[in-house]
Structures are given as C-alpha cells and as structure tokens.
Scaffold this active site. Structure first.
Site, PDB file in Angstrom:
ATOM      1  CE  LYS A  78      15.422  -6.857  17.517  1.00  0.00           C
ATOM      2  NZ  LYS A  78      16.720  -8.066  18.168  1.00  0.00           N
ATOM      3  CB  SER A 155      18.935  -4.907  19.574  1.00  0.00           C
ATOM      4  OG  SER A 155      18.929  -6.453  19.515  1.00  0.00           O
ATOM      5  CB  SER A 179      19.078  -9.519  21.414  1.00  0.00           C
ATOM      6  OG  SER A 179      20.567  -7.860  21.622  1.00  0.00           O
TER       7      SER A 179
END
Length: 543
Positions: A78, A155, A179
C-alpha cells in the site's frame, strides 16, 4: 504453465517451483510485470511500478532450499509504506513528489527475506477514510477485479485488487478499523490483522496510531502465515511493539481444529446479513464442526454502535493530529472526505478523547473475556458483498456494515477469509478472531476450512468498467446550519487559528455537532476514583 498460471502462484507454490527448477524468480517477475502492464489499466491497483528494481531483486534472489520461502516472490505494498527510492504518495496531492530515503520496517524485512517489490498500491488519500466517496483523491480509486464498477473495499483498495487480479503474490495493507479485512472480503482474499503490537509500523504513514496495524493480504492462509513469519518482532522504532515468543506459523497449520471450542457470533443486533454471506458463515461453521471442533453460540458483549462511538473519537483525534500541518497549510489540496474528517477531528474535546480511551479498555476486556469460554470466534466480516461505485450510499454502508472495527478497538488478531460467492459472482467472507498473539491458532482454523472445502482459487475475469469520472460522489445529508451556529463555528475556527475558506463555518458547525454527539455517547467513570488507571495501554501484552 501459462503466463497467467505463473502469476496466480502463491508464495508456497512459487517456492516449490523454484526448488524443483520449473521456474525462476526472473520468469515469475517478468510474467507479473507483463500482466500488470496488460491488466492494471482496467483496475488501477498500482500507483507506482518499479520494474527495474523488481528485475534487480529477482536476479539477486537466493532460492536455495534453505532460503526463505519469500525469496524471489513478487509482492507490493500500500502506498503509505515508506520505500527507499520509490515514491510514497498515499494518493495525496500534497505528497505527489514525496520519495523517502529509507524502507519501512516491514518492507525492509521482506526485502531481507528475498522478496521482490514490484511497486506501490492504490489507497484512499493518506490511507484513511470511512467510505464517504467524493472521488477527488490524486488518482482514481482502484476497482474490484470481480466486477470493475464495484468497490474493492477500503482503504487498502489496491492491495486487495492487485492480489485478486494476479498482479502480486501477496500485498501488505494497513488496518485501523478494517482496512485489510474489508478489502479482503470484497475481493475474495485472506486478510490478516495481527494483534496490536506484534508487527512494527515504523515507516508507515499513521492514520490513528493507537489503532493502526499492518498485515498481509494473500490468496491462502498458508501464504499469510509465511508473510507474517517474516514481519513479526519487536522494534524500538515502534514503541507499541512487544517482544513475545514467535511460533512457526506454517508448522501449526496442519494441526486441524479437532478439540477446539469455537464461538459463533450469528446474531448481531441491527445487522441484516445478505443471504449469501449468511450461507458462507454457516458453511464455515459446518466445516469446522465436521473437522472435530465444538461450536457454541456466543454474542458480542456490546452492540456494534458502542464500539464505533469510541473508535470515532479515538481515530478522529489521532487522524487530526497526524495531518494537522497539511490541513492548516493547504486545506484546499486535501480531498473532501479527508477534509471533512479532519474538520470533525479538530473539534473533538480532549476530555472526550480520554473518555473514549478509558471506554476502549472496558470494551477490550469484554471481548477478551469471551476467550475464557472458547478458543476462537467466527463471525461475518462484512454484512453484504461488494457494492457498485454507482451507489455511493451502498459503498458507505458496506464500510460501516461490518464487525471489523470491534477487533481493531480491542486489538485482537482477526483474519478475513473467503467463503464463496453470491449469485452475481461477488465474493463472500467470514472472520476468525483469536486471543491476543494467537495468530497461529487463527491461521490454523482458516487453513483447516480451506483444506476441507478444497475449493481451488477462482480467478476473476477482468474487463473494462465505466469511466471513473462517471461514479457519482456521495451527497451528505446534513442538518441545516443556522447563521448563528455558523457564526459560532467560525469564531471557534478563528480562536484556534484553523483555516477558513476551503473550510467554511458550516463545515466547522457540522464537525462540532458530530464530535459533541460522539462525546456525549461515551459513558464516564462510575466514580471519581475510576478512569485514568483503566485506560487502554499502548502495549496490549502488558494488560
């Protein structure tokens, strides 16, 4: 093997192929880079691809039988993880040209194990958000490989999309309230949120430091175990990490579930499970029972809103503290979802934040007490399958319609795993939760189910979706703000030297209302002698 067969090899499978000489790290990396070039334009999982760095790492990988099983295997992270020499932008305009000169602890450990970093993955701006989508981050959000106009969870959007689409063998995400697990649920993956304090977060952009945890998303429980093995360990650069005995997570996978007592949370007041999600949970329960586990019905000690009330105050305050400088300096460059969240965070009273920390300790003890009755819990991850981006309210409901934040607040290890598909071909998911630092048990249960159902990984057929510009932003239902309220809120902003212009008095009025409501919902100590001594400790292992 075809190119796509190669790209869908898991960590353990790739390691075996390296060992028997049927594949080299160079073969695997070239196949992965070729698939990224072909498929990623359809789903937008990557923000940055480091092809040269991946090729160099593949050439240097040691894949001898004694090497780490991660050696030579492509992974991605990420884009809130610091990566030496590669942009770390968190999909934020204010970080568009940001390049760190160091690796986060997690990336450094995976590189040391011989892992091949292929690039950085899409995320909501700053790695934060609640599903209130305005589609105004620096780059469009990732899409779900199973249905390109559908939400991949957040996310860690790109982390889930990349692994599901065969663009990385595994990925790292970050989890503040779900997330890792919500994207895993939306995209049909395994996603592990370890115990708070087990894995160092050094070099990962914070969202809410007392809730943030990092972990893997992969296509099998075994791969999650292998990645976790490389990540765990105390790190003085992250004071929340603890030194605990580290088992061989892979070795215990084959122990099965016979003799385990597993609590099943079927009834969640106020929640309605989609039929396919409920069916997936029941298949999981039946499979574990057939494997020799004893299944008992249990209930969460409190209703879901009680956990969310504390989470809103804690995450809101800490998020505002993390991003205060950007909010003050250039609020107009911050996307609206984050700006609204920061506006509310700036209005939270210190006494309410501290009350939420005290309440968190109570709620965590309540969850922990369940493990006196059982060895693990199983319950839904999300209440529905992935919604369409064309229905922004459903996207918001998908993020709030889950049990994930309960275990972010309590700090327990929680693992999302795929349980099948609905009639539209969208994945369903359940969650396994264990006592503190019982990741080996949680992974063992997930692996036992996976082996018993013997369901080969089903690959999505990836197609082009709508233009992301066609996805409608959410229209917030807000209470009317009187001129007097707006004037008072403007005065509040002026008193605290908060920006006005990109953020108007009405926005501060909304924030003040939200924070006041959240603060009023959190109970206070029963006596003046209770409170400070029962706040949630930074080190869970000390409790």
């Amino acid at each position: 093997m075809t190119r796509d067969d190669i790209c869908y090899l898991g960590v353990a499978e790739a390691h075996r192929a390296f060992a028997d000489g049927t594949l080299t790290p160079g073969d695997l990396v070239e196949a992965t880079l070729a698939r990224i070039s072909e498929v990623d334009p359809l789903i937008g999982a990557y923000l940055h691809v480091d092809a040269d760095g991946a090729r160099d790492a593949a050439r240097a990988a040691n894949v001898e039988a004694t090497a780490s099983p991660l050696a030579g295997v492509p992974f991605a992270v990420k884009d809130n993880y610091a990566t030496r020499g590669i942009p770390t932008t968190a999909n934020a305009r204010l970080l568009a040209d940001h390049v760190t000169g160091f690796d986060s602890a997690a990336v450094a450990r995976l590189r040391a194990a011989g892992g091949v970093l292929t690039g950085k993955l899409n995320t909501w701006e700053y790695g934060t958000g609640l599903g209130v989508q305005f589609h105004d981050s620096a780059r469009p959000h990732a899409r779900n490989p199973w249905a390109p106009d559908h939400f991949p969870g957040g996310s860690s959007t790109g982390s889930a999309a990349a692994v599901a689409a065969g663009l990385a063998a595994y990925a790292l995400g970050s989890d503040t309230g779900g997330s890792i697990r919500v994207p895993a649920a939306a995209c049909g993956l395994h996603g592990l949120k370890p115990t708070y304090g087990l894995v160092s977060r050094y070099g990962v952009l914070p969202n809410s430091w007392s809730l943030d945890v990092i972990g893997p998303l992969a296509r099998s429980a075994e791969d999650c175990a292998l990645v976790l093995q490389a990540l765990v360990g105390a790190d003085e650069r992250d004071p929340a990490t603890v030194s605990v005995p580290v088992p061989d997570y892979r070795a215990s996978l084959s122990e099965g579930v016979a003799g385990l007592r597993i609590g099943v949370v079927r009834e969640i007041p106020g929640a309605t499970l989609a039929p396919a999600v409920a069916a997936g949970l029941e298949e999981l329960v039946a499979t574990l029972a057939a494997g020799g586990a004893t299944l008992v019905d249990v209930a969460l000690p409190e209703a879901l809103p009680r956990y969310r009330e504390a989470t809103v105050l804690i995450s809101g305050s800490e998020r505002a503290a993390t991003h205060e400088a950007d909010f003050r300096a250039e609020p107009g460059a911050v996307g609206r979802e984050v700006r609204e969240a920061l506006t509310t965070g700036m209005t939270i009273r210190a006494v309410d934040y501290l009350a939420a920390l005290r309440r968190r300790a109570e709620l965590a003890r309540g969850i922990d007490a369940l493990f006196a009755q059982c060895d693990a819990l199983v319950l839904p991850s999300t209440f529905a399958t992935a919604p369409s981006y064309h229905d922004p309210r459903a996207v918001r409901a998908f993020m709030s319609g889950s049990t994930t934040s309960v275990f972010s607040l309590s700090g327990h290890p929680a693992h999302a795993l795929p349980t099948g598909f609905d009639a539209a071909g969208l994945p369903t998911s359940a969650q396994i939760v264990g006592p503190y630092f019982a990741e080996a048990r949680v992974l063992r249960i997930a692996h036992a189910y996976e082996q018993a159902v013997a369901r080969p990984y089903r690959r999505p057929t990836i197609s082009a979706g709508s233009d992301p510009a066609s996805y409608p932003p959410i229209v917030l239902e807000t209470e009317a703000t009187t001129p007097e309220q707006a004037a008072l809120a403007t005065g509040f902003a002026q008193l605290h030297d908060l920006p006005l212009g990109a953020v108007d008095g009405a926005a501060y009025a909304r924030g003040l209302r939200r924070s006041a409501d959240a603060g009023a919902a959190v109970p206070r100590p029963a006596t003046r002698f209770d409170g400070a001594l029962s706040t949630f400790r930074a080190r869970i292992g000390d409790q």
